[in-house]
Design an enzyme around this catalytic site. Structure first.
Site, PDB file in Angstrom:
ATOM      1  N   GLN A   9      -4.985  -7.120  -5.759  1.00 32.27           N
ATOM      2  CA  GLN A   9      -5.374  -7.601  -4.430  1.00 32.27           C
ATOM      3  C   GLN A   9      -6.568  -6.823  -3.900  1.00 32.27           C
ATOM      4  O   GLN A   9      -6.600  -5.593  -3.980  1.00 32.27           O
ATOM      5  CB  GLN A   9      -4.200  -7.442  -3.453  1.00 32.27           C
ATOM      6  CG  GLN A   9      -4.488  -8.083  -2.107  1.00 32.27           C
ATOM      7  CD  GLN A   9      -3.403  -7.830  -1.083  1.00 32.27           C
ATOM      8  OE1 GLN A   9      -3.223  -6.710  -0.608  1.00 32.27           O
ATOM      9  NE2 GLN A   9      -2.655  -8.864  -0.746  1.00 32.27           N
ATOM     10  N   CYS A  62      -3.344  -8.073   6.265  1.00 30.02           N
ATOM     11  CA  CYS A  62      -3.098  -6.688   6.703  1.00 30.02           C
ATOM     12  C   CYS A  62      -3.318  -6.564   8.210  1.00 30.02           C
ATOM     13  O   CYS A  62      -4.384  -6.892   8.725  1.00 30.02           O
ATOM     14  CB  CYS A  62      -4.001  -5.711   5.953  1.00 30.02           C
ATOM     15  SG  CYS A  62      -3.659  -4.012   6.430  1.00 30.02           S
ATOM     16  N   ALA A 105       0.851  -1.187   0.000  1.00 34.34           N
ATOM     17  CA  ALA A 105       0.000   0.000   0.000  1.00 34.34           C
ATOM     18  C   ALA A 105       0.885   1.234   0.000  1.00 34.34           C
ATOM     19  O   ALA A 105       1.867   1.308   0.736  1.00 34.34           O
ATOM     20  CB  ALA A 105      -0.901  -0.022   1.229  1.00 34.34           C
TER      21      ALA A 105
HETATM   22  C1  LIG Z   1       4.637  -0.141   3.078  1.00 34.08           C
HETATM   23  C2  LIG Z   1       4.084  -1.546   3.009  1.00 34.08           C
HETATM   24  C3  LIG Z   1       2.813  -1.730   2.535  1.00 34.08           C
HETATM   25  C4  LIG Z   1       2.286  -3.030   2.452  1.00 34.08           C
HETATM   26  N1  LIG Z   1       1.044  -3.209   1.903  1.00 34.08           N
HETATM   27  C5  LIG Z   1       0.583  -4.471   1.712  1.00 34.08           C
HETATM   28  C6  LIG Z   1      -0.643  -4.696   1.019  1.00 34.08           C
HETATM   29  O1  LIG Z   1      -1.313  -3.754   0.537  1.00 34.08           O
HETATM   30  N2  LIG Z   1      -1.072  -5.977   0.884  1.00 34.08           N
HETATM   31  C7  LIG Z   1      -0.355  -7.047   1.394  1.00 34.08           C
HETATM   32  O2  LIG Z   1      -0.777  -8.189   1.248  1.00 34.08           O
HETATM   33  N3  LIG Z   1       0.818  -6.852   2.016  1.00 34.08           N
HETATM   34  C8  LIG Z   1       1.313  -5.617   2.176  1.00 34.08           C
HETATM   35  N4  LIG Z   1       2.530  -5.426   2.767  1.00 34.08           N
HETATM   36  C9  LIG Z   1       3.324  -6.606   3.165  1.00 34.08           C
HETATM   37  C10 LIG Z   1       4.284  -7.007   2.049  1.00 34.08           C
HETATM   38  O3  LIG Z   1       3.585  -7.435   0.909  1.00 34.08           O
HETATM   39  C11 LIG Z   1       5.229  -8.136   2.502  1.00 34.08           C
HETATM   40  O4  LIG Z   1       4.497  -9.303   2.792  1.00 34.08           O
HETATM   41  C12 LIG Z   1       6.030  -7.735   3.749  1.00 34.08           C
HETATM   42  O5  LIG Z   1       6.544  -6.429   3.616  1.00 34.08           O
HETATM   43  C13 LIG Z   1       7.198  -8.710   3.995  1.00 34.08           C
HETATM   44  O6  LIG Z   1       8.065  -8.751   2.910  1.00 34.08           O
HETATM   45  P1  LIG Z   1       9.453  -7.906   2.825  1.00 34.08           P
HETATM   46  O7  LIG Z   1      10.266  -8.290   4.023  1.00 34.08           O
HETATM   47  O8  LIG Z   1      10.051  -8.371   1.527  1.00 34.08           O
HETATM   48  O9  LIG Z   1       9.102  -6.457   2.848  1.00 34.08           O
HETATM   49  C14 LIG Z   1       3.053  -4.146   2.885  1.00 34.08           C
HETATM   50  C15 LIG Z   1       4.340  -3.928   3.377  1.00 34.08           C
HETATM   51  C16 LIG Z   1       4.862  -2.650   3.444  1.00 34.08           C
HETATM   52  C17 LIG Z   1       6.259  -2.456   3.977  1.00 34.08           C
END
Ligand SMILES: Cc1cc2nc3c(=O)[nH]c(=O)nc-3n(C[C@H](O)[C@H](O)[C@H](O)COP(=O)(O)O)c2cc1C
Length: 370
Positions: free
Chosen positions: A96, A126, A44
């Site tokens: 999504q 979320c 997001a």
């Molecule tokens: C700023 C931000 C916004 C996110 N928004 C969503 C989202 O809209 N939908 C979702 O399923 N996960 C969302 N996530 C989670 C990420 O998709 C991911 O699962 C999580 O950051 C872990 O992965 P990473 O360590 O590679 O960042 C968000 C994460 C961050 C940091």
């Protein structure tokens, strides 16, 4: 025929030292072929079209929109519908959706499919209160019956495959995903993405991918591993030890598409200042086209820090750029700092499909509700 789970997937784990996992191996979710084992995470406030298209160029095999409110879609909220714009060159793409009512989610899924998504992804992960207090997001992990009704209603409503993204559970140490995951597959989910942190953890601590391995053993659909994957070494280790079909990268790709290239191809060349500026300028231009100058100029500020940080530019330069009023000024200042970027920008723009090919407008029926 591309296997559903590359490398044998389920139950076949490789010894890390003996097998190099090929991140360029294609795989599929039903009829959707995914050219690499790297998925760009839905985020997001980050996963705009420019981010997704750039992710595809740098090696992501599948990209995702940020979560889109099904209530916003139901009420034809203009900003929400803007999230459903799909560019010609971002396929395969998952859009999504989040919500708590099966019928509303099904209706939103139909619109997402009509907008051109290759997959409908459902958010059961979320942790943010604004979302969980409405009964959506991660809270649904504690209401598996409703979660299954949502997945069933969405799967019945669309022809494209339905995927679910979830956390491990609500509380620290929860193993809820291992109970709920197989039930969601029974209800119609064709892929599960697991971010194995609890909702309570938010983004603290570490993602426990031993749970991902357990989930892989429990379901016969591809599993995508999300959480703390920032390098090729980590991606390969997670794929090898979990049997997941793909890894998902989120924060590691913010202002850093080169991380995707490193993960997929092992190319760990640091980008030059010219390359950084060229990618950022392109990102700015596309985002302004997508969101308009007013929204884009605020939205982009965090990206300036992400791109120009990491020791690429001196801190005072980064601070100066963030204070500039318009994106045009930002662009001018960036190019002045790395004049060689101009030829790169021209080349990138030439290689990309032009404006009208990109922002495909939604079918009129979506706006009209018909
Ligand atoms: C700023 C931000 C916004 C996110 N928004 C969503 C989202 O809209 N939908 C979702 O399923 N996960 C969302 N996530 C989670 C990420 O998709 C991911 O699962 C999580 O950051 C872990 O992965 P990473 O360590 O590679 O960042 C968000 C994460 C961050 C940091």
């Amino acid at each position: 025929m591309v296997p559903a789970t590359p490398g044998g997937g389920k139950r076949r784990r490789y010894h890390l030292r003996t097998v190099q996992i090929d991140l360029r191996e294609p795989w599929r979710i039903d009829a959707v072929e995914i050219p690499t084992r790297l998925v760009l995470a839905p985020m997001a406030g980050v996963s705009v079209q420019a981010f997704r298209r750039q992710g595809r160029r740098f090696g992501a095999g599948l990209v995702c929109s940020e979560m889109v409110s099904c209530a916003g879609i139901e009420h034809r909220n203009e900003r929400t519908l803007g999230y459903l714009r799909v560019a010609a060159d971002e396929h395969p793409l998952a859009i999504q959706i989040f919500g708590s009512e099966p019928a509303t989610m099904a209706e939103a899924a139909r619109m997402v499919e009509a907008a051109g998504a290759d997959l409908v992804d459902i958010n059961f992960g979320c942790p943010v209160r604004k979302v969980t207090k409405t009964g959506a997001g991660a809270t649904l992990l504690d209401d598996p019956e409703r979660a299954c009704r949502i997945v069933g209603a969405v799967a019945d409503a669309v022809d494209v495959p339905v995927s679910v993204k979830m956390r491990r559970g609500l509380e620290n140490g929860a193993r809820t995903c291992l109970d709920v995951g197989p039930r969601l597959v029974g209800a119609g989910a064709r892929t599960l993405t697991l971010h194995p942190r609890s909702a309570k953890q938010m983004y603290t601590g570490t993602a426990d991918h031993s749970l991902t391995a357990e989930l892989v053993d429990l379901v016969d659909v591809p599993v995508i591993a999300s959480g703390d994957i920032t390098s090729r070494a980590r991606a390969q280790a997670v794929l090898a030890t979990t049997g997941a079909a793909a890894v998902m990268v989120g924060r590691g790709a913010q202002g850093n598409p080169w991380a995707l290239r490193e993960i997929v191809d092992g190319d760990d060349t640091e980008p030059s200042r010219e390359e950084v500026v060229a990618e950022l300028v392109l990102f700015i231009r596309e985002t302004v086209r997508e969101l308009g100058e007013r929204r884009a100029s605020g939205f982009l500020k965090k990206f300036y820090g992400w791109y120009l940080g990491r020791g690429r530019f001196p801190r005072p330069f980064k601070q100066e750029v963030v204070t500039l009023a318009s994106t045009e000024e930002v662009e001018r200042r960036l190019i002045a700092a790395a004049p060689g970027s101009l030829t790169l920008i021209e080349r990138l723009e030439e290689e990309l499909p032009g404006g009208d090919d990109v922002l495909l407008d939604l079918p009129i029926s979506l706006y009209g509700g018909g």
